[in-house]
Design a protein around this motif. Structure first.
Motif, PDB file in Angstrom:
ATOM      1  N   MET A   4      44.839  27.605  43.195  1.00 49.22           N
ATOM      2  CA  MET A   4      44.849  29.075  43.220  1.00 49.22           C
ATOM      3  C   MET A   4      45.929  29.567  44.174  1.00 49.22           C
ATOM      4  O   MET A   4      46.665  30.516  43.871  1.00 49.22           O
ATOM      5  CB  MET A   4      43.463  29.616  43.613  1.00 49.22           C
ATOM      6  N   LYS A   5      46.047  28.925  45.347  1.00 43.98           N
ATOM      7  CA  LYS A   5      47.076  29.358  46.318  1.00 43.98           C
ATOM      8  C   LYS A   5      48.483  29.180  45.736  1.00 43.98           C
ATOM      9  O   LYS A   5      49.343  30.042  45.905  1.00 43.98           O
ATOM     10  CB  LYS A   5      46.942  28.549  47.619  1.00 43.98           C
ATOM     11  N   ILE A  16      49.043  31.887  42.807  1.00 48.71           N
ATOM     12  CA  ILE A  16      48.783  33.318  42.973  1.00 48.71           C
ATOM     13  C   ILE A  16      50.040  34.193  42.994  1.00 48.71           C
ATOM     14  O   ILE A  16      50.041  35.267  42.366  1.00 48.71           O
ATOM     15  CB  ILE A  16      47.833  33.593  44.177  1.00 48.71           C
ATOM     16  N   LEU A  63      34.030  30.663  45.741  1.00 41.65           N
ATOM     17  CA  LEU A  63      35.493  30.861  45.838  1.00 41.65           C
ATOM     18  C   LEU A  63      35.939  31.872  44.782  1.00 41.65           C
ATOM     19  O   LEU A  63      36.808  32.711  45.021  1.00 41.65           O
ATOM     20  CB  LEU A  63      36.249  29.555  45.626  1.00 41.65           C
ATOM     21  N   THR A  64      35.338  31.764  43.602  1.00 45.04           N
ATOM     22  CA  THR A  64      35.681  32.673  42.498  1.00 45.04           C
ATOM     23  C   THR A  64      35.370  34.116  42.886  1.00 45.04           C
ATOM     24  O   THR A  64      36.207  35.021  42.695  1.00 45.04           O
ATOM     25  CB  THR A  64      34.860  32.282  41.251  1.00 45.04           C
ATOM     26  N   ALA A 107      37.746  35.294  45.863  1.00 41.85           N
ATOM     27  CA  ALA A 107      39.128  35.466  45.392  1.00 41.85           C
ATOM     28  C   ALA A 107      39.223  36.695  44.488  1.00 41.85           C
ATOM     29  O   ALA A 107      40.190  37.464  44.561  1.00 41.85           O
ATOM     30  CB  ALA A 107      39.594  34.214  44.655  1.00 41.85           C
ATOM     31  N   GLU A 148      39.143  39.822  46.705  1.00 42.10           N
ATOM     32  CA  GLU A 148      40.372  39.968  47.506  1.00 42.10           C
ATOM     33  C   GLU A 148      41.587  40.274  46.632  1.00 42.10           C
ATOM     34  O   GLU A 148      42.491  40.986  47.057  1.00 42.10           O
ATOM     35  CB  GLU A 148      40.618  38.687  48.318  1.00 42.10           C
ATOM     36  N   MET A 149      41.595  39.734  45.410  1.00 41.79           N
ATOM     37  CA  MET A 149      42.763  39.929  44.547  1.00 41.79           C
ATOM     38  C   MET A 149      42.664  41.187  43.682  1.00 41.79           C
ATOM     39  O   MET A 149      43.625  41.552  43.009  1.00 41.79           O
ATOM     40  CB  MET A 149      42.979  38.704  43.638  1.00 41.79           C
ATOM     41  N   VAL A 185      39.620  36.914  38.513  1.00 40.62           N
ATOM     42  CA  VAL A 185      39.192  35.535  38.766  1.00 40.62           C
ATOM     43  C   VAL A 185      37.758  35.393  38.296  1.00 40.62           C
ATOM     44  O   VAL A 185      36.867  36.114  38.765  1.00 40.62           O
ATOM     45  CB  VAL A 185      39.272  35.169  40.271  1.00 40.62           C
TER      46      VAL A 185
END
Ligand code: NAP
Length: 251
Positions: free
Chosen positions: A118-119, A122, A160-161, A164, A167-168, A175
């Motif tokens: 993901m990092k 992105i 995490l999903t 993320a 935040e996104m 996500v």
């Protein structure tokens, strides 16, 4: 217009099983796919069979390999619209008998792998207002004997999903996660003897009782395709259960 027309897609662990089915269905729906696996032979074969744009292999436990594979995929595709974090492993063991090394390994593949992918993806996904589909499991929702560390990794991937996604959200990147029950792949084949020994129930009977039938990799690919598509533009931070009703039932 096909559901995924023109989408540029990178899928980890897509040489076999569910990842291969996702690569195949996405291509049939108009996506341009780069296949990736730890097993270069299976990735090459899958890419040839389904007409992939290219192959960019990585072991998801190696951050440098993941970064290089994402970069290679971006070069093949001219950008990136969708990352599918599919690579994953199982460990069959009573939780407190599992070695610490094996516990670390399953977290490295199933949690750290999607994290580093993901990092790496992105910046490209932000540029394209793309999305991520994480292949989690119903094991991330309920506990199962013999699958303690696996359950913990999939619960972590669901979290995490969610984070993320939140935040996104301002960037337009979505996500989501998919949570399948038992599906017909080599992973489940490997689990059958231990499950039968532990439950004393033939695995086919257990599956028939709990989820009607074994899922197919295509069942999972269908949901991944929907989430990756522009039909799902208001869906983010979600986890989609497909398990023939297993998690819905108390008996
Ligand atoms: P599978 O048949 O074992 O295929 C997984 C693929 O990922 C294989 O090609 C495997 O290569 C590759 N892989 C393994 N470790 C990797 C690594 N470190 N880096 C890159 N690739 C790696 O498994 P599957 O059943 O298709 O599972 C795919 C995903 O769905 C996993 O995340 C799994 O947890 C999840 N899932 C599966 C089920 C199910 O019932 N099958 C249910 C819920 C969720 P090798 O074969 O060479 O190891």
């Amino acid at each position: 217009m096909p559901e995924l027309e023109g989408k540029r897609v990178f899928i980890t662990g897509s040489g076999a099983g569910i990842g291969k089915a996702i690569a195949t269905l996405f291509t049939q729906r108009g996506a341009r796919v780069v296949v990736s696996d730890i097993d270069a032979d299976s990735a090459k074969q899958t890419a040839e069979e389904m007409g992939a744009v290219g192959v960019a292999n990585c072991d998801v436990t190696d951050e440098g390999q993941v970064q290089a594979a994402v970069q290679q995929a971006v070069e093949f595709l001219g950008g990136l619209d969708v990352l599918v974090n599919n690579a994953g492993i199982e460990v069959s063991s009573p939780l407190l008998q599992q070695s610490t090394e094996s516990f670390d390994t399953i977290f490295a593949v199933n949690v750290r792998g999607p994290f580093v992918a993901m990092k790496a993806a992105i910046p490209h996904l932000v540029a394209a207002k793309g999305n991520i589909v994480n292949i989690a499991s119903i094991a991330g929702i309920g506990g199962s004997p013999l699958l303690g560390s696996y359950c913990a990794t999939k619960a972590a991937l669901i979290q995490l999903t969610r984070v993320a996604a939140v935040e996104m959200r301002p960037t337009g990147v979505r996500v989501n996660a998919v949570c399948p029950g038992f599906a017909d792949t080599a992973m489940v084949e490997r689990l059958v003897p231990d499950f039968e020994a532990a439950t004393q129930i033939p695995f086919g009977d257990l599956v028939a009782m709990k989820q009607g039938r074994l899922g197919t990799p295509q069942d999972i690919a269908e949901v991944a395709a929907f989430l990756a598509s522009d039909r799902a533009t208001w869906i983010t931070g979600s986890h989609y259960v497909l398990d023939g009703g297993l998690t819905a039932s108390l008996v």
